[in-house]
Design a protein around this motif. Structure first.
Motif, mmCIF file in Angstrom:
data_model
loop_
_atom_site.group_PDB
_atom_site.id
_atom_site.type_symbol
_atom_site.label_atom_id
_atom_site.label_comp_id
_atom_site.label_asym_id
_atom_site.label_seq_id
_atom_site.Cartn_x
_atom_site.Cartn_y
_atom_site.Cartn_z
ATOM 1 N N ILE A 46 20.583 59.690 51.035
ATOM 2 C CA ILE A 46 21.915 59.915 51.612
ATOM 3 C C ILE A 46 22.045 59.132 52.917
ATOM 4 N N SER A 47 20.994 59.199 53.713
ATOM 5 C CA SER A 47 20.965 58.494 54.991
ATOM 6 C C SER A 47 21.200 56.988 54.808
ATOM 7 N N LEU B 68 24.779 56.164 53.619
ATOM 8 C CA LEU B 68 25.720 56.288 54.736
ATOM 9 C C LEU B 68 25.682 55.032 55.601
ATOM 10 N N LEU C 238 28.917 52.543 56.114
ATOM 11 C CA LEU C 238 29.535 52.381 57.425
ATOM 12 C C LEU C 238 29.388 50.947 57.932
ATOM 13 N N ILE D 55 30.573 62.753 51.266
ATOM 14 C CA ILE D 55 29.476 63.481 50.636
ATOM 15 C C ILE D 55 30.072 64.752 50.050
ATOM 16 N N GLU E 220 38.447 65.151 57.807
ATOM 17 C CA GLU E 220 37.020 64.949 58.041
ATOM 18 C C GLU E 220 36.198 65.840 57.117
ATOM 19 N N GLU F 163 32.712 66.145 52.793
ATOM 20 C CA GLU F 163 32.499 65.732 54.183
ATOM 21 C C GLU F 163 32.596 64.215 54.291
ATOM 22 N N SER G 245 32.570 60.624 56.281
ATOM 23 C CA SER G 245 32.084 59.851 57.430
ATOM 24 C C SER G 245 32.861 58.551 57.456
#
Lengths: 283, 111
Positions: free
Chosen positions: A7-8, A11, A15, A23, A76, A110, A112
């Motif tokens: 996931i990290s 992301l 970005l 997510i 958000e 959620e 980002s």
């Protein structure tokens, strides 16, 4: 199951590409919170980039809802029962199956978003104050000035502020102006302001503002209209810049500018919220 | 108030997992009425009680922290509802804030 590392990484990639990512987590099932919640990663453009909530049809339904949420900049986070997001989309046999199994389950969305950018043309007193207030609001800041002493670390001690010493036109051309860009034009003179405005006016910036009196703003708009810049572009320019709060000092002007930028992003009227208080007469 | 970003949260989870430590992630998922809390705000709670981030401070933060510690001990997720309306134990002026609203917090445990 997606790992936290996966996931990290997803992301980070999204970005860096300037795209929002959502997510989606299967948060609640049969009235109980889900342990090791299943997750689905959805990009701005609708691409499913990893994970699953437990079925292809459910993933597709969730992804469509995620994409709709990502379109609204104010969103958000959201919670939605699966049953509710199905009814707002088309029905089908697949959808019915999902409804039977997951109808009462609740999903957590959620979002980002890539960091917002603030491009400040002009490193004078107002530009310096705009950088300070912008940093407070977590903007990624770039300052341009053709005079080295005004695009210096001495004037902008915050190490996160990127400084460009170059001709305004060349500097702006070297930057990628995207829908997360906010351009604040506060150079030392109207000639430079106009050069900057002409360069960015047709770019997809989220906000373009230029300092100056009402009369000067009108004159510059007229020049540009004569030169064939479309009305739709001219109407996007915030000039004179900032909300009317009676700002006088550079810091107050910076506050007025950033207040206008927040207003543009979040929506709102810009009017005092306390209708009955001492601000009532200002309405 | 700077909230933890998702990138920061997942980086912390990865770090905790690398050190073989459990971690609870509490997220304000819904609010209604007027609360000083913001949806999306996250509080990370570690096994030793240390925390990171904020769900808006005040007495609610302490409650969320306590719930997160229990979730960690049980190794189970929780959905908690908090009501900030008419708390009979604490008069509003003593609490230092007047808020009338409810909120829901999702607490997940990462191993």
């Amino acid at each position: 199951m997606l790992s936290a590392t996966q996931i990290s990484l997803a992301l980070k990639q999204s970005l860096a590409d300037g795209e929002a990512m959502c997510i989606v987590s299967l948060m609640e099932m049969d009235g109980r919170p889900v342990a090791q919640a299943a997750r689905l990663l959805v990009r701005d453009g609708g691409a499913l980039i990893g994970g699953s909530l437990g079925g292809r049809a459910l993933d597709e339904i969730a992804a469509r809802h995620a994409v709709a949420l990502m379109k609204d900049e104010r969103q958000e986070i959201a919670v939605a029962p699966v049953g509710e997001i199905i009814t707002t989309l088309e029905n089908g046999i697949e959808a019915d199956r999902v409804k039977d199994r997951f109808g009462a389950a609740r999903l957590l969305f959620e979002i980002s978003r890539p960091p917002l950018e603030l491009i400040i043309c002009g490193g004078g007193h107002v530009g310096q104050a705009v950088a300070k207030v912008g940093a407070l609001l977590d903007f990624k800041i770039t300052v341009i000035d053709d005079r080295a002493e005004f695009s210096s670390r001495e004037k902008f001690p915050d190490p996160n502020v990127r400084l460009i010493t170059d001709d305004f036109l060349a500097a702006l051309r070297s930057l990628k102006i995207t829908p997360v860009s906010h351009v604040v034009i506060v150079t030392r003179g109207h000639r430079h302001d106009e050069i900057c405005l002409r360069e960015v006016i047709e770019k997809p910036a989220r906000y373009i503002g230029m300092i100056g009196s009402r009369r000067r703003a009108t004159t510059i708009r007229e020049h540009m209209r004569r030169d064939g810049v479309a009305g739709e572009h001219l109407r996007r320019v915030h000039s004179p810049i900032g909300l009317d709060i009676g700002a006088m000092t550079p810091e107050e002007i910076a506050l007025a500018i950033l207040a206008e930028i927040v207003l543009t992003r979040r929506g709102g009227s810009g009017a005092p919220k306390g209708a009955e208080g001492p601000m009532a007469r200002a309405r | 108030m700077s909230l933890l970003t998702q990138s920061e949260v997942y980086a912390e989870i990865t770090k905790a997992q690398g050190a073989k430590r459990k971690l609870a992630v509490a997220t304000i998922v819904t609010t209604s009425g007027s609360t000083p809390q913001r949806t999306g705000a996250k509080l990370l709670v570690f096994e030793d009680g240390r925390m990171m981030g904020t769900v808006g401070g005040g007495c609610v933060e302490a409650d969320v922290w306590a719930e997160a510690r229990e979730a960690l001990a049980e190794n189970k997720p929780r959905l908690c509802k908090f009501s900030l309306r008419d708390n009979p134990d604490v008069p509003p002026d003593e609490e230092g804030m007047i808020c009338g609203g409810d909120m829901e917090v999702f607490i997940e445990v990462w191993n």
